[in-house]
Structures are given as C-alpha cells and as structure tokens.
Write a protein that holds these residues in place. Sequence first.
Motif, mmCIF file in Angstrom:
data_model
loop_
_atom_site.group_PDB
_atom_site.id
_atom_site.type_symbol
_atom_site.label_atom_id
_atom_site.label_comp_id
_atom_site.label_asym_id
_atom_site.label_seq_id
_atom_site.Cartn_x
_atom_site.Cartn_y
_atom_site.Cartn_z
ATOM 1 N N PHE A 134 73.169 46.291 -44.103
ATOM 2 C CA PHE A 134 72.352 45.723 -43.261
ATOM 3 C C PHE A 134 70.800 46.292 -43.570
ATOM 4 N N ALA A 135 70.669 47.539 -43.642
ATOM 5 C CA ALA A 135 69.354 48.104 -44.098
ATOM 6 C C ALA A 135 68.854 47.637 -45.580
ATOM 7 N N ALA A 136 69.813 47.422 -46.557
ATOM 8 C CA ALA A 136 69.413 47.023 -47.918
ATOM 9 C C ALA A 136 69.057 45.749 -47.792
ATOM 10 N N THR A 137 69.777 44.861 -47.147
ATOM 11 C CA THR A 137 69.382 43.478 -46.832
ATOM 12 C C THR A 137 68.083 43.232 -46.285
ATOM 13 N N VAL A 138 67.819 43.762 -45.353
ATOM 14 C CA VAL A 138 66.357 43.677 -44.585
ATOM 15 C C VAL A 138 65.233 44.310 -45.421
ATOM 16 N N THR A 139 65.713 45.208 -46.156
ATOM 17 C CA THR A 139 64.479 45.952 -47.077
ATOM 18 C C THR A 139 64.520 45.052 -48.110
ATOM 19 N N ASN A 140 65.350 44.446 -48.709
ATOM 20 C CA ASN A 140 65.175 43.578 -49.921
ATOM 21 C C ASN A 140 64.482 42.282 -49.583
ATOM 22 N N ARG A 141 64.788 41.773 -48.531
ATOM 23 C CA ARG A 141 64.242 40.499 -47.995
ATOM 24 C C ARG A 141 62.775 40.681 -47.466
ATOM 25 N N TRP A 142 62.432 41.725 -46.720
ATOM 26 C CA TRP A 142 60.779 41.738 -46.122
ATOM 27 C C TRP A 142 60.145 42.806 -46.775
ATOM 28 N N PHE A 143 60.525 43.562 -47.880
ATOM 29 C CA PHE A 143 59.707 44.354 -48.503
ATOM 30 C C PHE A 143 59.795 44.093 -50.157
ATOM 31 N N THR A 144 58.733 44.175 -50.648
ATOM 32 C CA THR A 144 58.561 44.287 -52.188
ATOM 33 C C THR A 144 57.962 45.697 -52.639
ATOM 34 N N ALA A 145 56.843 46.090 -51.904
ATOM 35 C CA ALA A 145 56.301 47.453 -52.185
ATOM 36 C C ALA A 145 56.847 48.212 -50.875
ATOM 37 N N ARG A 146 56.869 49.665 -51.221
ATOM 38 C CA ARG A 146 57.424 50.628 -50.090
ATOM 39 C C ARG A 146 58.874 50.373 -49.886
ATOM 40 N N ARG A 147 59.646 49.826 -50.916
ATOM 41 C CA ARG A 147 60.948 49.710 -50.535
ATOM 42 C C ARG A 147 61.769 50.904 -50.682
ATOM 43 N N GLY A 148 61.501 51.990 -51.166
ATOM 44 C CA GLY A 148 62.150 53.244 -51.228
ATOM 45 C C GLY A 148 61.820 53.941 -50.095
ATOM 46 N N LEU A 149 60.606 54.060 -49.315
ATOM 47 C CA LEU A 149 60.187 54.615 -48.234
ATOM 48 C C LEU A 149 60.899 54.082 -46.996
ATOM 49 N N VAL A 150 60.961 52.433 -46.797
ATOM 50 C CA VAL A 150 61.553 51.853 -45.827
ATOM 51 C C VAL A 150 62.982 52.163 -45.916
ATOM 52 N N THR A 151 63.572 52.238 -46.971
ATOM 53 C CA THR A 151 65.054 52.512 -47.101
ATOM 54 C C THR A 151 65.349 53.924 -46.737
ATOM 55 N N GLY A 152 64.634 54.827 -46.780
ATOM 56 C CA GLY A 152 64.790 56.224 -46.444
ATOM 57 C C GLY A 152 64.481 56.170 -44.760
ATOM 58 N N ILE A 153 63.651 55.097 -44.355
ATOM 59 C CA ILE A 153 63.491 55.555 -42.889
ATOM 60 C C ILE A 153 64.644 54.680 -42.100
ATOM 61 N N LEU A 154 64.952 53.764 -42.667
ATOM 62 C CA LEU A 154 66.169 52.915 -42.240
ATOM 63 C C LEU A 154 67.486 53.923 -42.334
ATOM 64 N N THR A 155 67.690 54.405 -43.207
ATOM 65 C CA THR A 155 68.999 55.485 -43.426
ATOM 66 C C THR A 155 68.868 56.398 -42.489
ATOM 67 N N ALA A 156 67.659 57.144 -42.196
ATOM 68 C CA ALA A 156 67.403 57.998 -41.170
ATOM 69 C C ALA A 156 67.680 57.654 -39.741
ATOM 70 N N ALA A 157 67.578 56.338 -39.653
ATOM 71 C CA ALA A 157 68.042 55.923 -38.225
ATOM 72 C C ALA A 157 69.303 56.235 -37.795
ATOM 73 N N GLY A 158 70.452 56.238 -38.537
ATOM 74 C CA GLY A 158 71.546 56.882 -38.127
ATOM 75 C C GLY A 158 71.442 58.178 -37.711
ATOM 76 N N ALA A 159 70.920 59.187 -38.479
ATOM 77 C CA ALA A 159 71.008 60.381 -38.033
ATOM 78 C C ALA A 159 70.056 60.558 -36.728
ATOM 79 N N SER A 160 69.216 59.602 -36.691
ATOM 80 C CA SER A 160 68.221 59.763 -35.353
ATOM 81 C C SER A 160 69.211 59.415 -34.165
ATOM 82 N N GLY A 161 70.222 58.549 -34.242
ATOM 83 C CA GLY A 161 71.017 58.040 -33.144
ATOM 84 C C GLY A 161 71.971 59.150 -32.910
ATOM 85 N N GLN A 162 72.621 59.842 -34.201
ATOM 86 C CA GLN A 162 73.149 60.905 -33.774
ATOM 87 C C GLN A 162 72.494 61.973 -32.905
#
Length: 424
Positions: A134-162
């Motif tokens: 889900f995070a990868a799909t959103v990142t690929n569609r909505w971002f060309t620049a800053r993909r690594g940063l956005v992927t890291g932020i969205l991945t961290a969301a699961g940890a934030s929920g924890q």
Amino acid sequence: MAQTTEDRSSLSTSRSPRFHRAWSVAAVTFVTIIGAAAFASLPGLLIEPLHEEFDWSRGTIGFAVSVNLALYGLTAPFAAALMDRFGIRRVVAVALSVIALGSVLTVWMTAAWQLVLYWGILVGLGSGSMALAFAATVTNRWFTARRGLVTGILTAAGASGQLVFLPLLSWLVEDHGWRPAAVTVALSALAVVPFVWLLLRDHPADVGLAPYGGAYAEKPAPAAGAARRALTVLFEAARTGPFWLLAGTFAICGASTNGLVKTHFVPAAHDHGMPVTAAAGLLAVIGVFDVVGTIASGWFTDRFEARRLLAVYYALRGVSLLFLPMLLAPSVHPPMLFFIVFYGLDWVATVPPTIALCREHYGEDSAIVFGWVLASHQIGAAVIAFAGGVARDVFGSYDPVWYASGALCAAAALMALVIRRRAA
C-alpha cells in the motif's frame, strides 16, 4: 482553437502548486497505517492470556499467528494488483472492514480453530491487503522526487501505531482481559475508514496534478485480471537473481522482527519475571526509535547504495539478537534499554532500500514485485512465530530461536552484498 485549449489544459494540469496534494495523500496514508497498526500490536499480548484461559499450547497459538503473518504477506502482491484495478480507496476501505470483523469475532470464540479462522485468516487477509505494498503503491504514483524519504515515513507509520496502541492494549489485557483489547482493535480499524474514503485519492490525475517532482501523466485505464497480472509479474521476476536475493533477505527480516520479537518478546520477558506491561512498554519504545531509524534509512537510501545499507542493517541486527538472551531479566536495566534503542533503529530500516532495489530492477512492476518480496518476509515471520512457540513448549526457553535468528541475519548481510547493480 481546439488545439490551443488542449495545450492550455495540459499546461495547467502539469503546473505544481505551492503545497502539493501528494503530501496530503501521504499524510492520510500515514494516519491509515497508524490506525490499522493496532492489529499488529496484539498477538504478542495474547499468547499468555489465551494459554491460561483455554489451555491451548503456545505452539497452537503461534500457529494462528503464523497463519495471520503468512496471509499478510501472500495477499500483498494481489492487493497491489487490485489497487491498480479497483483503486486504492476501495481496496483499503474493504480491508479495514475485514480486519474489524475478524477481530471482533474473536470475542466469542471457544475453540482453537476459531482463533485460526478469525485472527489468522480474516485479519491476515485484511491486513495483507493494506500491507507495505500500500505504501509502495502510493509512493510510486504520487512521488517522483523524495521517494526514499516518503517510503521511510510511511513505513514508520506502523511503528508509530505500535507506539500508540501497545501501552493501551497491554493495560487492557492486564487489567480487563484480552476481549476489550480485541474490541479496541476492531474499533480502531473502523475509525479510519471515513478518512480513507473521503480524503484518499488513487492517482494525481484524479485532481489534475503531476506527481510530486515529476511530469503530468494521464491516469492509466484500470488493469483487468489483477490476479493474473500478479502471477505474471512473479513468474517474470522469478527468472532473475535479484528477486531471490531480495526475497531471501526479506524473509530473514520478517523472521527476526514480526515473527520473533513482535510475537515472542513479551512472553519471553515474562518468563524471566518481567511484568507484561513493562515488556510491552519496551516494544513501544522500539516503535519510537523505529520511526527515527526508518525515516533516516529513507534519507540514506536517496544518497547511498541500497545493497550496502541492507548489509549493514542485517549485520547489526544479527549481533544484537545474539546478546538478547543475556539481557532478559525481571526488571528493565541499562543494557536492555541499549538493546531496545539499537534494535528499534534497525527494526524496519530495511524497507526503504529493499523497495529502492525493487524499483531499480523492476520499474513499473516494482510495487507488485515488492508485494511478493513482502510475502517472503511474512512467510519467514510465520515460520519463526510457529517455531518460537514450539521451541518454548519443547525446551522451556526461547534462547535457541534468538541464536538461530542472529545467525540468519548474518547470512542476510552476505546475500545483500551479492545483489548486483542494474546496468544502465
């Protein structure tokens, strides 16, 4: 005159606004993953209560968790293809509803097969449909620049929920039993559905925008045959070496995080006399530093070679797991806190470079390929979730699994270094 109007329309849609809508979509995705993270926080807290109430073995409970983890992974590539076919909003909204249904049904279960059905199958299917793909799909569609940063932020969301849910759920389990905790998971998943439906958008072209940092492109037509496409992409990727190396390293990643620490750390610490709330609090602290580590990993991925980052992450994780059995004690002490901080920084730092390598080698199919790589992550997690429970039943200790996982991480570090850079 018609051509001039078309040109003006193209210019207006490609113009980037001062605040790009992509960041709003990323924010909604972040909140969605946080809201759904409650289901990932609960399994480790259920092992002891279910063992005591129903007299089910830890292996039996671990099997239900392993089914959940395996389906979480195996559903992900099909979910990525379904998002291409039906849109992100519909797939994620249905997935959250299925999670809520499976979680609330556990309140009335009386047999082990019901735990497998409700928590293993229903919650597994729902969570897999909005996994990291889900995070990868959103990142690929909505971002060309800053993909690594956005992927890291969205991945961290699961940890934030924890971080948000673990202290609450552990308190509920300790003071009020496991059933109120299961209901809390269901309500948390349902609460996110309106945000997804009202605020999330499937593609930048839906609102007349180009991706952040990229050129405007029309929204592609819905792709028919989602399951066929997912399997086709798998068969094509399976003919390449990088796929198997990425799948193998990510299987070890899942084994050493979701399968081992997230599922068995709390009962292992409890075996050494540590209160459940204290052990759950330590997992929550892992979530704090996981946010820092994953966002930093996304930043590093934009600047350094991804395969070398993976090798460093796995090597450090393996070393930390070898020391863990010596650190478990009735109370929290400084060496254990050092392990928690260290392990938290590394928890899912592997995700941004893994997604970057999928993108580098598989281009437009990278989200689906990553879905299959994630499937291997969850299969690895499922094996260790089950094996950890069996090891505890047979040996009376989790120590053999900690040591085996440390050795596997060393192997993953070597495998990451073998991945070749794609020729330009």
